[in-house]
Design a protein around this motif. Structure first.
Motif, PDB file in Angstrom:
ATOM      1  N   THR A  61       0.846  -1.190   0.000  1.00 49.92           N
ATOM      2  CA  THR A  61       0.000   0.000   0.000  1.00 49.92           C
ATOM      3  C   THR A  61       0.877   1.233   0.000  1.00 49.92           C
ATOM      4  O   THR A  61       1.998   1.215   0.523  1.00 49.92           O
ATOM      5  CB  THR A  61      -0.927   0.025   1.229  1.00 49.92           C
ATOM      6  OG1 THR A  61      -1.693   1.234   1.224  1.00 49.92           O
ATOM      7  CG2 THR A  61      -0.134  -0.026   2.520  1.00 49.92           C
ATOM      8  N   VAL A  65      -4.101   8.471  -1.899  1.00 51.42           N
ATOM      9  CA  VAL A  65      -5.125   8.327  -2.934  1.00 51.42           C
ATOM     10  C   VAL A  65      -4.995   9.500  -3.883  1.00 51.42           C
ATOM     11  O   VAL A  65      -4.631  10.608  -3.483  1.00 51.42           O
ATOM     12  CB  VAL A  65      -6.553   8.276  -2.338  1.00 51.42           C
ATOM     13  CG1 VAL A  65      -6.710   7.058  -1.445  1.00 51.42           C
ATOM     14  CG2 VAL A  65      -6.875   9.547  -1.570  1.00 51.42           C
ATOM     15  N   ASP A 120      -3.255   4.219  -3.892  1.00 48.34           N
ATOM     16  CA  ASP A 120      -4.081   3.058  -3.535  1.00 48.34           C
ATOM     17  C   ASP A 120      -5.460   3.100  -4.174  1.00 48.34           C
ATOM     18  O   ASP A 120      -6.164   2.093  -4.201  1.00 48.34           O
ATOM     19  CB  ASP A 120      -4.239   2.973  -2.015  1.00 48.34           C
ATOM     20  CG  ASP A 120      -2.933   2.688  -1.313  1.00 48.34           C
ATOM     21  OD1 ASP A 120      -2.063   2.034  -1.917  1.00 48.34           O
ATOM     22  OD2 ASP A 120      -2.767   3.123  -0.161  1.00 48.34           O
ATOM     23  N   GLY A 121      -5.873   4.262  -4.638  1.00 39.56           N
ATOM     24  CA  GLY A 121      -7.191   4.426  -5.241  1.00 39.56           C
ATOM     25  C   GLY A 121      -7.297   5.839  -5.773  1.00 39.56           C
ATOM     26  O   GLY A 121      -6.376   6.649  -5.613  1.00 39.56           O
ATOM     27  N   LEU A 142      -7.490   0.091 -10.244  1.00 38.82           N
ATOM     28  CA  LEU A 142      -7.486   0.703  -8.924  1.00 38.82           C
ATOM     29  C   LEU A 142      -8.908   0.883  -8.416  1.00 38.82           C
ATOM     30  O   LEU A 142      -9.838   1.108  -9.202  1.00 38.82           O
ATOM     31  CB  LEU A 142      -6.822   2.086  -8.992  1.00 38.82           C
ATOM     32  CG  LEU A 142      -5.312   2.144  -9.189  1.00 38.82           C
ATOM     33  CD1 LEU A 142      -4.894   3.568  -9.517  1.00 38.82           C
ATOM     34  CD2 LEU A 142      -4.589   1.666  -7.925  1.00 38.82           C
ATOM     35  N   PRO A 143      -9.109   0.814  -7.109  1.00 33.10           N
ATOM     36  CA  PRO A 143     -10.408   1.219  -6.566  1.00 33.10           C
ATOM     37  C   PRO A 143     -10.664   2.687  -6.922  1.00 33.10           C
ATOM     38  O   PRO A 143      -9.774   3.528  -6.764  1.00 33.10           O
ATOM     39  CB  PRO A 143     -10.238   1.040  -5.052  1.00 33.10           C
ATOM     40  CG  PRO A 143      -9.107   0.070  -4.900  1.00 33.10           C
ATOM     41  CD  PRO A 143      -8.186   0.334  -6.055  1.00 33.10           C
ATOM     42  N   MET A 144     -11.851   2.985  -7.422  1.00 29.64           N
ATOM     43  CA  MET A 144     -12.141   4.340  -7.881  1.00 29.64           C
ATOM     44  C   MET A 144     -13.552   4.763  -7.499  1.00 29.64           C
ATOM     45  O   MET A 144     -14.427   3.926  -7.282  1.00 29.64           O
ATOM     46  CB  MET A 144     -11.994   4.437  -9.405  1.00 29.64           C
ATOM     47  CG  MET A 144     -10.579   4.491  -9.905  1.00 29.64           C
ATOM     48  SD  MET A 144     -10.517   5.090 -11.631  1.00 29.64           S
ATOM     49  CE  MET A 144     -11.426   3.817 -12.469  1.00 29.64           C
ATOM     50  N   LEU A 317     -14.680   5.701  -1.476  1.00 24.70           N
ATOM     51  CA  LEU A 317     -13.342   5.272  -1.886  1.00 24.70           C
ATOM     52  C   LEU A 317     -12.672   4.423  -0.814  1.00 24.70           C
ATOM     53  O   LEU A 317     -12.055   3.397  -1.128  1.00 24.70           O
ATOM     54  CB  LEU A 317     -12.477   6.491  -2.203  1.00 24.70           C
ATOM     55  CG  LEU A 317     -11.081   6.159  -2.735  1.00 24.70           C
ATOM     56  CD1 LEU A 317     -11.153   5.345  -4.015  1.00 24.70           C
ATOM     57  CD2 LEU A 317     -10.264   7.429  -2.954  1.00 24.70           C
ATOM     58  N   ALA A 320     -14.089   1.046  -1.000  1.00 25.68           N
ATOM     59  CA  ALA A 320     -13.595   0.318  -2.174  1.00 25.68           C
ATOM     60  C   ALA A 320     -12.171  -0.183  -1.945  1.00 25.68           C
ATOM     61  O   ALA A 320     -11.827  -1.310  -2.325  1.00 25.68           O
ATOM     62  CB  ALA A 320     -13.665   1.212  -3.409  1.00 25.68           C
ATOM     63  N   ILE A 321     -11.336   0.643  -1.310  1.00 24.74           N
ATOM     64  CA  ILE A 321      -9.956   0.236  -1.025  1.00 24.74           C
ATOM     65  C   ILE A 321      -9.946  -0.911  -0.022  1.00 24.74           C
ATOM     66  O   ILE A 321      -9.190  -1.886  -0.161  1.00 24.74           O
ATOM     67  CB  ILE A 321      -9.140   1.434  -0.505  1.00 24.74           C
ATOM     68  CG1 ILE A 321      -8.938   2.464  -1.631  1.00 24.74           C
ATOM     69  CG2 ILE A 321      -7.795   0.985   0.047  1.00 24.74           C
ATOM     70  CD1 ILE A 321      -8.315   3.761  -1.167  1.00 24.74           C
ATOM     71  N   SER A 324     -10.966  -4.100  -1.677  1.00 19.42           N
ATOM     72  CA  SER A 324      -9.921  -4.567  -2.576  1.00 19.42           C
ATOM     73  C   SER A 324      -8.806  -5.255  -1.806  1.00 19.42           C
ATOM     74  O   SER A 324      -8.303  -6.312  -2.210  1.00 19.42           O
ATOM     75  CB  SER A 324      -9.358  -3.383  -3.377  1.00 19.42           C
ATOM     76  OG  SER A 324      -8.300  -3.781  -4.205  1.00 19.42           O
TER      77      SER A 324
END
Length: 355
Positions: A61, A65, A120-121, A142-144, A317, A320-321, A324
């Motif tokens: 990580t 972001v 990370d996102g 990527l987490p978005m 976000l 989502a991270i 993930s």
């Protein structure tokens, strides 16, 4: 001065190098008293902590972001509405330890921020959906979260009810008897200045939705507005074109503006020509940012809650991270926050006598 390492601290305290490492990265592995001794020695020796790059590699990580903006980062620092949105994200992320990295949607030379910056996102904020930067972020898996963007099935989004808000603004002016309208629109890419057919423009989500909302009211009433378009921060260009429209014999009596910032340029044009607001010209903005109440008279506008928008984007976000990292399936959500017409002194009845 010799470089201070984990081994330097370990030698000072009389423990292993792993114990010192755990004091920084796995504090639950040490007793509070031992950890305090290690950290005190580190501070005394001037140790800044483990190398962030090495820590990121070990943990998988980066602790940051990205927020993808329009082509110029200047917008983030000069536009008060964008600033409020970013501040809300930063405040919401503070307890997580995640930092914010601003990304432009363009690159220079061999560096493409959306492709090359370790994050990370990402929050994609009011960008052209066809931008290569958006494509790069998606290719990185990527987490978005999309904000002020068209919804897509596999990415969470946070939007404002732009069309409904714009519709309320136009209806307000029509109800006041206005029949000669102009629209001052925002647009980074494509044509600027006077636009004969705005439906042919390549527009971002908010621009298109607000235009559709205004025309939901104006078209059924048989009203065809004049239309100007400029980048958001170029109020002098808005002022120039608005002044031209307001100098005509059949000048508009009402201006609908993409933002409060755009409305400033229209208000300045009216002042240049000695026109009174709202007696000669009604102006309605969008955003209800700080500039709205500073204008004289105060600006009638459509309020969006940029603080709540920022909080919702940050929450989506971080979720989502987290999913993930845990290997859990993505949980896509689409949030649409309300937009509310706020009537103040810049709008009034259409002039009774011919102008």
């Amino acid at each position: 001065m010799p470089r201070v390492t984990l081994q330097t601290i370990a030698d000072r305290v009389g423990v292993s190098r792993m114990t010192v490492s755990n004091a920084f990265s796995r504090p639950d592995q040490l007793s509070p008293a031992l950890r305090e001794r290690v950290l005190a020695a580190a501070q005394e020796l001037g140790y800044a902590g483990p190398d962030p790059t090495a820590r990121a590699l070990a943990k998988g990580t980066t602790g940051a972001v990205g927020i993808l903006l329009t082509d110029s980062l200047r917008y983030a620092f000069t536009d008060l509405v964008a600033g409020g949105f970013l501040a809300a994200i930063a405040e919401e992320l503070a307890p997580t330890g995640l930092a914010i990295t601003l990304l432009t949607s363009s690159g220079s030379g061999d560096v493409v921020p959306a492709r090359d910056v370790a994050i990370d996102g990402a929050v994609v904020y009011s960008c052209d959906p066809t931008s290569p930067a958006v494509s790069w972020l998606r290719r990185r898996h990527l987490p978005m979260v999309f904000v002020d963007q068209d919804q897509v099935d596999d990415v969470s989004s946070v939007n404002i009810a732009d069309r409904e808000g714009a519709r309320a603004a136009a209806q307000h002016l029509v109800d006041l008897g206005h029949r000669r309208f102009a629209i001052a629109m925002n647009g980074e890419n494509g044509r600027h200045g006077f636009i004969a057919d705005p439906s042919t423009l390549v527009e971002g989500h908010a621009s298109r939705q607000r235009r559709l909302g205004w025309f939901d009211v104006l078209e059924p009433a048989g009203l065809k507005p004049a239309f100007i378009r400029h980048p958001l921060e170029q109020t002098e260009d808005v002022r120039r074109d608005a002044r031209f429209l307001l100098s005509a014999d059949d000048r508009p009596t009402a201006f609908l503006c993409f933002s409060d910032t755009t409305a400033v340029g229209v208000r300045q044009a009216a002042e240049d020509l000695g026109l009174r607001v709202p007696e000669d010209l009604s102006i309605v903005g969008f955003d209800d940012g700080p500039v709205a109440v500073r204008m004289q008279p105060a600006l009638t506008t459509v309020r969006q809650d940029v603080v709540e928008k920022g909080r919702a984007a940050a929450a989506a976000l971080t979720e989502a991270i987290r999913r993930s990292r845990d290997g859990a399936p993505a949980a896509v959500s689409h949030v649409v926050l309300p937009a509310e017409l706020v009537v103040r002194g810049s709008s009034g009845p259409a002039p009774r006598t011919p102008v």
